[in-house]
Scaffold this motif. Structure first.
Motif: not given
Length: 427
Positions: A223-230
């Motif tokens: 999630a940290i790697k891919l997300g603009d927001r989580i």
């Protein structure tokens, strides 16, 4: 009713402008399954901006996949509204809706009796595209996800590796040029190295396509790697925190969110910095077709004591040292050390650091489209970035402590003056 979120239309296709992302608004979205006392999803309200990747993460059974599936109405909402591109899509024909939304799942979901080309062409054909336009789109999509059309066009899913199947699954999801892409743990069934490369590929694609992507995972690092927001979700998809990865890492709102962040938040921030953000250097290279004598001369005349040998597609193949060439005896077959891992410019510094440590060689090749060599990132550069992140976290902690002390001093002053806001005044 007008098309709520049109794709590229008749002009879309190879060499033509693509559809960009569309906003998604969930308004009190609720799902109650028959026989259940409590709703699986309870009144979720959220706005996802056009062109961003939003990742749903939360414990198993919290409702994150159910929430995502209501967006394309694979699961029908019990109540609430879904607006895409400003238009309410809650009551339009669900089949038509799904043709406008890309969908990628774990293990690719490819039809085993169809070739790669037939799988990718499925939705464009259902949408009434011409044969020529569909064929051009298949070629374009294979190239986009880094697969040679000539090599993969006629293959069947069983003839592909897991990573290749997932790439085809993403190509199929994007084939009709949808502005919205839903991804339900799409990389969860592949090995860690392939997973890292698929994540990098998705980031690269998003730089080109600017789709609106809703991505479900149970892996907070992903999630940290891919997300603009989580969106960190509690039970029944209640939103615990919806923010940028950096904000969640540095300022989790409560113990529940802190539990997802886990230990080592500073090192997790390595997932926020990309290889493209640090120095990528060049090293002497040669190809497998070069004569041994020219490789030897390159080593002898160069400042480095090794050469990176590239294959015929300019992909990193072996590291060759001077001693390796002395033992080669006219052949490179047994000379040198195979390159075990590579990273792309979209890889995170954490990916690069793991690759360097795994290879135990102090550097890792950086590759571009179809694995072609672009440079090298080394341990010195990575460790410098790690130290900078740790120092930034230390300064942030000191500043946070100062703010707390100032707040306590202010509360004490107010209490002594008998003003509201002190320990007994409340506010």
């Amino acid at each position: 009713m007008p098309d709520p979120f049109p794709t590229g239309g008749p002009a879309a296709g190879a060499g033509r402008p693509r559809a960009s992302g569309a906003t998604i608004e969930l308004d009190r979205l609720t799902k109650r399954f028959p026989g259940s006392a409590a709703p699986a999803v309870d009144s979720v309200t959220m706005e996802i901006r056009a062109g961003e990747i939003v990742v749903f993460v939360g414990p198993s059974g919290c409702g994150k996949t159910t929430t995502m599936k209501m967006i394309n109405r694979l699961i029908e909402p019990t109540s609430g509204r879904i607006r895409i591109g400003g238009e309410d899509v809650t009551s339009i024909d669900p089949v038509r809706l799904r043709r406008k939304i890309g969908y990628a799942i774990q293990s690719s979901g490819l039809f085993p009796h169809m070739t790669v080309a037939q799988n990718i062409a499925l939705v464009p054909r259902m949408a009434g595209w011409s044969k020529a336009r569909t064929s051009a789109r298949v070629e374009e999509m294979l190239d986009l996800v880094g697969l040679d059309p000539a090599e993969f066009h006629g293959r069947y899913p069983r003839q592909l590796s897991g990573g290749q199947q997932q790439r085809v699954g993403v190509a199929r999801a994007l084939a009709a040029d949808p502005p919205v892409l839903l991804m339900d743990e799409p990389f969860g069934a592949v090995d860690p190295i392939t997973r890292d490369h698929l994540q990098d590929e998705l980031i690269r694609l998003q730089h080109e396509l600017h789709k609106t992507i809703v991505f479900v995972t149970h892996d907070f690092d992903e999630a940290i790697k891919l997300g603009d927001r989580i969106a960190v979700l509690r039970e029944r998809s209640h939103i615990a925190q919806f923010d940028t990865p950096e904000a969640i890492l540095t300022n989790p709102v409560d113990d529940f969110v802190s539990g997802f962040v886990g230990a080592g938040a500073a090192l997790k921030r390595l997932n926020l910095t990309r290889v493209r953000d640090v120095e990528v250097v060049d090293v002497p290279t040669a190809t497998v077709d070069d004569p041994l004598q020219s490789i030897f001369e390159a080593l002898r005349s160069g400042t480095s004591n090794e050469v990176l040998l590239l294959d015929r597609h300019r992909r990193p193949y072996k590291w060759l040292r001077r001693g390796d060439l002395m033992r080669a005896k006219g052949s490179l077959a047994r000379a040198g050390t195979l390159v075990h891992d590579t990273v792309t410019r979209d890889a995170t510094l954490r990916d690069a650091l793991e690759a360097v440590l795994t290879d135990n060689a102090g550097r890792v090749p950086v590759t571009g489209r179809r694995g072609a060599y672009e440079g090298v990132v080394d341990m010195e550069t990575l460790m410098k970035s790690v130290h900078e992140l740790l120092e930034a976290d230390r300064l942030e902690a000191v500043e946070h402590q100062h703010r707390l002390e100032e707040q306590r001093a202010e509360q004490t002053r107010r209490a002594q003056e008998g003003k509201p806001g002190g320990p007994e005044g409340g506010s």
